[in-house]
Design a protein around this motif. Structure first.
Motif, short mmCIF file in Angstrom:
data_model
loop_
_atom_site.label_atom_id
_atom_site.label_comp_id
_atom_site.label_asym_id
_atom_site.label_seq_id
_atom_site.Cartn_x
_atom_site.Cartn_y
_atom_site.Cartn_z
N LYS A 11 0.83 -1.21 0.00
CA LYS A 11 0.00 0.00 0.00
C LYS A 11 0.85 1.25 0.00
CE LYS A 11 -3.17 2.63 2.96
NZ LYS A 11 -4.33 2.63 3.83
N TRP A 251 -11.64 0.41 9.71
CA TRP A 251 -11.81 1.81 10.12
C TRP A 251 -13.14 1.96 10.84
CZ3 TRP A 251 -7.60 4.86 9.47
CH2 TRP A 251 -6.63 4.44 8.56
N VAL A 297 -4.00 13.41 7.73
CA VAL A 297 -3.19 12.24 7.35
C VAL A 297 -3.15 12.27 5.83
CG1 VAL A 297 -3.00 9.73 7.34
CG2 VAL A 297 -4.06 10.89 9.30
N ARG A 299 -0.75 11.80 1.89
CA ARG A 299 0.45 11.83 1.06
C ARG A 299 0.81 13.30 0.91
NH1 ARG A 299 -0.25 10.88 -4.07
NH2 ARG A 299 -2.51 10.80 -4.05
N GLN A 303 -1.37 17.57 -5.04
CA GLN A 303 -2.81 17.30 -5.12
C GLN A 303 -3.54 17.67 -3.83
OE1 GLN A 303 -3.61 13.08 -5.59
NE2 GLN A 303 -5.70 13.29 -4.90
N LYS A 304 -2.84 17.58 -2.71
CA LYS A 304 -3.53 17.55 -1.41
C LYS A 304 -3.70 18.91 -0.75
CE LYS A 304 -4.01 13.03 -1.47
NZ LYS A 304 -5.33 12.37 -1.50
N ALA A 353 6.14 10.59 8.29
CA ALA A 353 6.26 9.13 8.31
C ALA A 353 5.05 8.54 7.61
CB ALA A 353 6.27 8.63 9.76
N TYR A 354 5.18 7.27 7.27
CA TYR A 354 4.02 6.51 6.82
C TYR A 354 3.71 5.53 7.94
CZ TYR A 354 0.66 4.18 4.00
OH TYR A 354 -0.52 3.69 3.54
N ASP A 355 2.64 5.74 8.66
CA ASP A 355 2.42 5.00 9.89
C ASP A 355 0.93 4.73 10.12
OD1 ASP A 355 2.15 4.20 12.56
OD2 ASP A 355 3.97 5.26 13.15
N ALA A 359 -2.05 6.94 11.90
CA ALA A 359 -3.20 7.33 11.06
C ALA A 359 -4.50 6.99 11.79
CB ALA A 359 -3.13 6.61 9.71
N LEU A 380 -10.52 8.83 0.90
CA LEU A 380 -11.07 7.87 1.86
C LEU A 380 -11.05 8.42 3.27
CD1 LEU A 380 -9.36 4.68 0.41
CD2 LEU A 380 -11.76 5.33 0.22
P1 ADP Z 1 -4.75 8.93 -1.76
O1 ADP Z 1 -5.03 7.56 -2.26
O2 ADP Z 1 -4.83 9.98 -2.81
O3 ADP Z 1 -3.48 9.03 -0.99
P2 ADP Z 1 -7.07 8.49 -0.02
O4 ADP Z 1 -7.75 9.40 0.93
O5 ADP Z 1 -7.93 7.79 -0.99
O6 ADP Z 1 -5.94 9.33 -0.74
O7 ADP Z 1 -6.34 7.32 0.76
C1 ADP Z 1 -5.24 7.52 1.55
C2 ADP Z 1 -5.00 6.27 2.37
O8 ADP Z 1 -3.61 6.21 2.71
C3 ADP Z 1 -5.76 6.25 3.67
O9 ADP Z 1 -6.02 4.92 4.07
C4 ADP Z 1 -4.76 6.92 4.64
O10 ADP Z 1 -4.98 6.58 5.97
C5 ADP Z 1 -3.46 6.37 4.12
N1 ADP Z 1 -2.32 7.26 4.35
C6 ADP Z 1 -1.97 8.36 3.65
N2 ADP Z 1 -0.83 8.90 4.15
C7 ADP Z 1 -0.49 8.14 5.21
C8 ADP Z 1 0.60 8.17 6.14
N3 ADP Z 1 1.53 9.12 6.11
N4 ADP Z 1 0.64 7.19 7.09
C9 ADP Z 1 -0.29 6.24 7.14
N5 ADP Z 1 -1.33 6.15 6.28
C10 ADP Z 1 -1.43 7.08 5.32
#
Ligand code: ADP
Ligand code: GLC
Length: 467
Positions: A11, A251, A297, A299, A303-304, A353-355, A359, A380
């Motif tokens: 993911k 969730w 939370v 990316r 875009q964001k 971080a990606y965590d 989240a 989401l």
């Molecule tokens: P996108 O797919 O454009 O990144 P979405 O809102 O559809 O946006 O989905 C993002 C998903 O990725 C969610 O499940 C969110 O919790 C997860 N996510 C995004 N950034 C992080 C992060 N830094 N750490 C943990 N989970 C993240």
């Protein structure tokens, strides 16, 4: 289902959540569904069963790749893994921060091996492809394999999760993925002098979907069409906007993981414990419990909407609230956020971080959730936030416009710092009316965006394709 990510195996964003949950929901409706993924380094080979130990995939003269195919079952859904260590056994899925230079080959081999799997091992009625990484599936089938009887009758659906990623490569990529120069035409894969794989997928798939009704309209206009709006308008009859669902087994404030306490719409007391836990996680004192807490939370990507935050950073920091942000991605936004937190200690905290644990902590512990996206195909996190009683403050675009309304959250239209600030201020003011706020939380928590309804819409589309 053919995809480059799926929960629980690999993911980077929402695509993975959607593929994993949609497959399970379709299975739950009694359909036979399997998912094909690359075997990245993060997918351990232990526990996988070998389906085919050697398959020669030729992309071009001299470009031979030795592939094997593996299988696992997750939640009653078979997952097939295309293994080719020189291509996929790396850190990361696509290359970060710079894309891997051989991404065309990586996903071409993935698509060709998927076609071999479909021919020899597991034959579906519909191949449901996701995003540019799998766009070569319809391209191969409708061009160089057009006369191959093994694929006749197979219907192909392509879902666009984000038009901002199209798989655009230099002209020589066409030969590198084993396609003839005759496809270098504006009505095939040519795109401003380069090769565009998603464009080819859009041309050749039998049907197209994207992940919300509003985004399906937006991508047919120049502003959010990323250069493909003409083509998408031309294919408008085949394009459907099907809203994503949320996987409430992952969730869910009543049962979800990583929460200091569980809570429900009837008994919200646990949310305060989650808030205390979140404040502690980010180093805030317990006295801050009475102040509104805003979470994000995301990316870290243009875009964001991080440029809007930057625009009004000072004003936001001066508001009577606390802000916590979890994100990973573009170094430019990492630096911006770090500087912002450093300049406002005790008010703003950032975790680069990606965590998944944090989240979940933010979804459960924050009072409000901010998504000021420039564009958002579905999104989401705002859907998860609604379920957690974490009131979303969003820009009215794409799926954000379709899932949040004035009674459950706060929306702004103009893509300006000013409009963002105004929406945040409205939310902070509304928070002061505690009874009204609780009502608002409960209305959000009562919304149902579970996969049942979305999966039914996909099932109907598959059926219309297969007659
Ligand atoms: P996108 O797919 O454009 O990144 P979405 O809102 O559809 O946006 O989905 C993002 C998903 O990725 C969610 O499940 C969110 O919790 C997860 N996510 C995004 N950034 C992080 C992060 N830094 N750490 C943990 N989970 C993240
Ligand atoms: C993309 C989009 C996001 C969407 C996700 C799943 O990553 O950016 O809005 O929710 O795909 O479809």
């Amino acid at each position: 289902m053919v995809a480059s990510e799926a929960v629980p195996y690999a993911k980077t964003g929402g695509l993975a959540d959607v593929v994993g949950a949609l497959a399970a929901a379709l299975r739950g409706r009694g359909m036979e569904v399997a998912v094909v993924l690359p075997r990245y380094r993060c997918v351990a080979r232990e526990g996988l069963a070998c389906v085919q130990d050697s398959l020669a995939v030729w992309l071009a003269a001299g470009s031979l790749h030795d592939v094997s195919i593996w299988r696992a079952v997750h939640g009653e859904v078979p997952y097939y893994f295309i293994d080719c260590p020189p291509l996929y056994d790396r850190d990361g899925l696509y290359g970060d921060p710079a894309d891997f230079p051989d991404n065309p080959e990586r996903f071409a081999v993935f698509c060709q091996a998927t076609l071999a799997l479909v021919r020899d091992h597991w034959r579906p009625d519909v191949l449901h492809c996701h995003d540019w990484q799998t766009a070569l599936v319809p391209i191969y089938i409708r061009t160089r394999l057009a006369a191959d009887p093994s694929f006749m009758g197979l219907k192909i659906l392509l879902t666009i999760h984000n038009l901002g990623y199209q798989g655009i490569f230099p002209k020589d990529a066409l030969a590198r993925v084993g396609l003839g120069q005759s496809l270098f035409r504006p009505d095939a894969l040519e795109f401003y002098g380069r090769v565009n794989l998603l464009k080819g997928g859009i041309q050749y798939a039998d049907a197209l979907t994207t992940v919300s009704p509003t985004y399906a309209k937006e991508i047919q206009e120049p502003e959010l069409g990323f250069g493909l709006d003409d083509l998408l308008r031309a294919r408008g009859d085949a394009l459907h906007g099907l809203l994503n669902g949320a996987d409430y087994s992952h969730w869910n404030p009543e049962t979800g993981p990583y929460q200091a306490a569980h809570y429900s719409a009837e008994d919200l007391s646990g949310k305060r414990l989650c808030k205390a836990d979140l404040l502690k996680e980010f180093g805030f004192p317990t006295e801050d419990l009475e102040l509104p807490l805003l979470g994000m939370v995301s990316r870290l990507d243009s875009q964001k909407g991080f440029d809007l935050i930057e625009e009004v950073a000072e004003e936001l920091a001066a508001e009577d609230c606390r802000i916590v942000i979890l994100g990973s991605g573009d170094p430019k936004y990492q630096a911006m956020l770090r500087d912002w937190a450093k300049a406002n200690p005790g008010r703003i905290a950032v975790r680069i971080a990606y965590d998944n644990r944090v989240a979940h902590q933010i979804e459960a512990g924050a009072d409000m959730f901010l998504m000021p996206s420039r564009y958002e195909p579905c999104g989401l996190n705002q859907i998860y936030s609604l379920r957690y009683g974490t009131v979303p403050v969003v820009r009215a675009t794409g799926g954000l416009a379709d899932t949040v309304d004035e009674t459950t959250g706060f929306k702004f239209r103009d893509y300006t710092g000013e409009a963002l600030l105004e929406a945040v201020r409205q939310a902070l003011a509304a928070y002061q009316d505690r009874a009204g706020w609780t009502e608002r939380m409960r209305r959000g928590m009562a919304q149902d965006f579970s996969w049942n309804a979305s999966a039914a819409r996909y099932a109907a589309l598959y059926e219309s394709l297969t007659g």
